[in-house]
Design a protein around this motif. Structure first.
Motif, PDB file in Angstrom:
ATOM      1  N   MET A  28       0.830  -1.207   0.000  1.00  0.00           N
ATOM      2  CA  MET A  28       0.000   0.000   0.000  1.00  0.00           C
ATOM      3  C   MET A  28       0.860   1.251   0.000  1.00  0.00           C
ATOM      4  O   MET A  28       1.914   1.287   0.613  1.00  0.00           O
ATOM      5  N   GLU A  29       0.374   2.224  -0.702  1.00  0.00           N
ATOM      6  CA  GLU A  29       1.039   3.507  -0.814  1.00  0.00           C
ATOM      7  C   GLU A  29       1.116   4.183   0.560  1.00  0.00           C
ATOM      8  O   GLU A  29       0.139   4.224   1.287  1.00  0.00           O
ATOM      9  N   ILE A  30       2.273   4.671   0.926  1.00  0.00           N
ATOM     10  CA  ILE A  30       2.396   5.366   2.208  1.00  0.00           C
ATOM     11  C   ILE A  30       2.117   6.850   1.991  1.00  0.00           C
ATOM     12  O   ILE A  30       2.656   7.475   1.082  1.00  0.00           O
ATOM     13  N   ARG A  31       1.252   7.399   2.805  1.00  0.00           N
ATOM     14  CA  ARG A  31       0.914   8.814   2.643  1.00  0.00           C
ATOM     15  C   ARG A  31       1.170   9.544   3.951  1.00  0.00           C
ATOM     16  O   ARG A  31       1.203   8.954   5.003  1.00  0.00           O
ATOM     17  N   ASP A  32       1.300  10.866   3.816  1.00  0.00           N
ATOM     18  CA  ASP A  32       1.407  11.711   4.999  1.00  0.00           C
ATOM     19  C   ASP A  32      -0.015  11.904   5.549  1.00  0.00           C
ATOM     20  O   ASP A  32      -0.761  12.753   5.085  1.00  0.00           O
ATOM     21  N   LEU A  33      -0.349  11.077   6.533  1.00  0.00           N
ATOM     22  CA  LEU A  33      -1.723  11.055   7.012  1.00  0.00           C
ATOM     23  C   LEU A  33      -2.119  12.365   7.687  1.00  0.00           C
ATOM     24  O   LEU A  33      -3.272  12.768   7.653  1.00  0.00           O
ATOM     25  N   SER A  34      -1.129  13.045   8.290  1.00  0.00           N
ATOM     26  CA  SER A  34      -1.464  14.239   9.071  1.00  0.00           C
ATOM     27  C   SER A  34      -1.918  15.406   8.199  1.00  0.00           C
ATOM     28  O   SER A  34      -2.489  16.373   8.687  1.00  0.00           O
ATOM     29  N   SER A  35      -1.674  15.312   6.893  1.00  0.00           N
ATOM     30  CA  SER A  35      -2.107  16.412   6.030  1.00  0.00           C
ATOM     31  C   SER A  35      -3.614  16.322   5.726  1.00  0.00           C
ATOM     32  O   SER A  35      -4.174  17.221   5.124  1.00  0.00           O
ATOM     33  N   TYR A  36      -4.250  15.249   6.147  1.00  0.00           N
ATOM     34  CA  TYR A  36      -5.693  15.107   5.954  1.00  0.00           C
ATOM     35  C   TYR A  36      -6.398  15.469   7.250  1.00  0.00           C
ATOM     36  O   TYR A  36      -6.187  14.810   8.279  1.00  0.00           O
TER      37      TYR A  36
END
Lengths: 271, 340
Positions: free
Chosen positions: B1-9
């Motif tokens: 799975m693609e890792i994303r910067d979750l805190s930007s959501y």
């Protein structure tokens, strides 16, 4: 237009007649399926029926796709006995634990690997999960127009355009669509038939192909549990909190009891 | 799975239906639930209402009055009528703009379809028909039904954002109207819709809204099943509904028999979820998806002549009797009472 090629997606599911017996074991917290046999998801049967009707009028070719464990073969043989031409079983231990996103991806890979299709048909929802998500997600992944809650589909073989009726929140829309297109169907689409004896005999001669994740060149990061953004946590039974009191007596006494309850709840004086 | 910067959501986005005169009831209910979630979150949270439609700017105020802090909308003549590909582009554009942590969408034909497609495009998780949303130890948990509501399960979405959920109308409650609550508006443009040249809209048929009492709002709901036995007998239930002011619904088999023609009369997890004070089921055996659709009724009474009917274990009061001995008598008593 050449012979139309139809893909039908079929999900084997536990028989809904047994849902009352399905529970979560209190100690192991695992699902007890209550000996529910596996059958073809009801709405997928309606989708298959629509495909069979298109085949009868247009000599279409039907390929059934299913992502399922290998013990679902009976459901797939039934799809052949009903008149499908070919079944593609997407089966791999790595497909296990797929949520709707990983399921849609796997079906999309299987379909793309197998060939090109003018229309993809499937039920708008499954009876077990009932998410109503996979049709829209598969359409999105195949990159084709898709409609869900479709109540009728017809194909004009001259122009290759489909006339589609689909429900929306306040009514229905009718569309004319240049294929390929995906339709998630409802019960209004057709009335399913029973398998014909002659077809039952021939079904074992038809191709039932099994493809694994390598065969369909699936990205290992996008299939099964690994490819599923949703993770299942605890599962539990919905407990009935009802009193379960049986009212005995004469109709006169029983109706008085109902009236008492209506009065107590304040629902008697509305009219 | 693609890792994303979750805190930007961040924040909660609610996507619902705009009707000609304003937001649908289900839209306001989801804003109410978003407000309850907001109260459980430690960081400041903005609630955005996402709207798609045409000439609707004058009707957006109720969204603020029921909990929205921000409205992000696309007002475009191409959205005058629902079309799945255009609405998908629209919601996708709004989510890209707002980047919410949580998305709540109405589990209607349109909301479910659009949310599914958008979740696929975002490669994120979508919990279907959530019945409860909560934070447990900072973890966002969405409770969903399976096997027609016989089983419930917790759904988590730990690694991707936004975390999305669809919710059926009637599941949550809207906040009381607060006309002092206001917020900001943001209008964005509809991106090009890829399939426009392949899809021609031939006609739009809007159903005429029935005058019968709404199942979701009634205090007293009557449900009829296969045990009624015929369309000529169905009128007894209609009569009882008439004299009591109840809303009348049915099961899938009764619909299949064409005793009832409106699919929106079907009570159950795959139809309408009802929450009346009293639910009276007549000739209903008690399939899981039906009984789970009346779980939140205050009191339930079941009439069925089969002593082994499952419905009795889901009823407060069971009556094992031919309904024809009970219902006509009940109608008579109520009619007499009203005349007298």
């Amino acid at each position: 237009m050449n012979i139309p090629r139809i893909a039908v997606c079929v999900k084997p599911v536990p028989d809904p007649a047994y849902y009352d017996k399905i529970t979560v074991d209190r100690t192991t917290k695992r699902l007890q399926r209550g000996q529910a046999p596996t059958i073809m998801n009801e709405l997928d049967r309606y989708a298959l029926e629509k495909a069979l009707q298109l085949k009868e009028t247009l000599q279409a070719e039907i390929t059934v796709f299913s992502m399922a464990p290998s013990n679902s073969r009976l459901v797939l043989l039934e799809a052949l006995a009903l008149g499908s031409d070919k079944v593609v079983l997407l089966n791999d231990i790595d497909f296990a634990g797929a949520d709707t996103l990983a399921t849609a991806y796997t079906l999309a890979r299987g379909i793309t690997h197998t060939g090109t299709f003018d229309i993809v048909l499937m039920g708008s929802e499954s009876s077990d999960g009932g998410t109503e998500q996979v049709a829209a997600q598969l359409g999105e992944m195949l990159g084709i127009p898709r409609f869900t809650h479709v109540t009728s589909v017809s194909l004009d073989s001259q122009s290759g355009r489909f006339d589609i009726t689909a429900k929306h929140d306040t009514g229905v829309n009718r569309y004319r669509v240049q294929g390929p297109v995906l339709c998630g169907v409802t019960r209004e689409i057709a009335t399913p038939r029973l398998p014909h004896l002659r077809n039952i005999r021939h079904c074992i001669e038809k191709p039932l192909i099994t493809l694994d994740s390598k065969a369909i060149e699936a990205d290992p990061q996008r299939i099964g549990d690994k490819g599923s953004p949703t993770k299942a946590g605890a599962i539990y039974n919905r407990e009935s909190t009802r009193q379960g009191i049986m009212l005995q007596g004469t109709p006169d006494g029983i109706t008085d009891r109902i009236l008492t309850e209506m009065r107590r709840l304040g629902v008697l004086c509305q009219a | 799975m693609e890792i994303r910067d979750l805190s930007s959501y961040q924040g909660i986005l609610v996507f619902g239906k705009m009707l000609p005169g304003g937001p649908a009831e289900g839209f306001l209910e989801l804003l109410g639930e978003a407000s309850r979630l907001k109260a459980q979150m430690t960081a400041p949270v903005r609630i955005t209402a996402a709207c798609l439609g045409s000439s609707m700017e004058a009707y957006l105020a109720p969204l603020f009055h029921h909990g929205a802090d921000h409205v992000c909308y696309i007002d475009d003549s191409r959205l005058a009528t629902y079309q799945p590909h255009r609405y998908t582009e629209g919601l996708f554009a709004i989510i890209q703009q707002v980047k919410p942590d949580i998305v709540l969408a109405c589990a209607s034909y349109e909301g479910g379809e659009v949310a599914s497609a958008v979740a696929a495009r975002l490669k994120t998780g979508l919990a279907a028909h959530s019945v409860s949303l909560k934070f447990v130890d900072g973890e966002f948990i969405q409770v969903v039904p399976a096997f027609a509501g016989k089983i419930y399960g917790d759904i988590l979405c730990p690694d991707t954002r936004p975390r999305m959920s669809t919710i059926k109308e009637g599941m949550f409650q809207k906040l009381p109207k607060d006309i002092t609550h206001t917020g900001t508006m943001e209008r964005i443009k509809l991106p090009p819709c890829g399939f426009d040249e392949r899809i021609e809209l031939l006609s739009v048929e809007d159903e005429v809204q029935g005058t019968e009492k709404s199942l979701t709002e009634a205090d007293f709901v009557i449900g009829g099943g296969l045990g009624i036995g015929g369309s000529d007998k169905w009128r007894f239930l209609e009569q009882l509904a008439e004299v009591t002011g109840a809303a009348l619904g049915c099961t899938r088999p009764a619909l299949d028999q064409h005793w009832v023609h409106n699919e929106k009369s079907m009570i159950g997890t795959s139809g309408v979820i009802v929450k009346p004070k009293l639910y009276l089921s007549v000739g209903i055996s008690g399939a899981a998806h039906h009984v789970c659709g009346v779980n939140d009724a205050e009191v339930t009474i079941a009439i069925n002549n089969d002593p082994n009917a499952t419905i009795f274990s889901h009823a407060d009061f069971g009556i094992c009797e031919d309904w024809e001995k009970i219902i006509p008598l009940l109608i008579d008593k109520i009619s007499m009472r009203k005349e007298g």
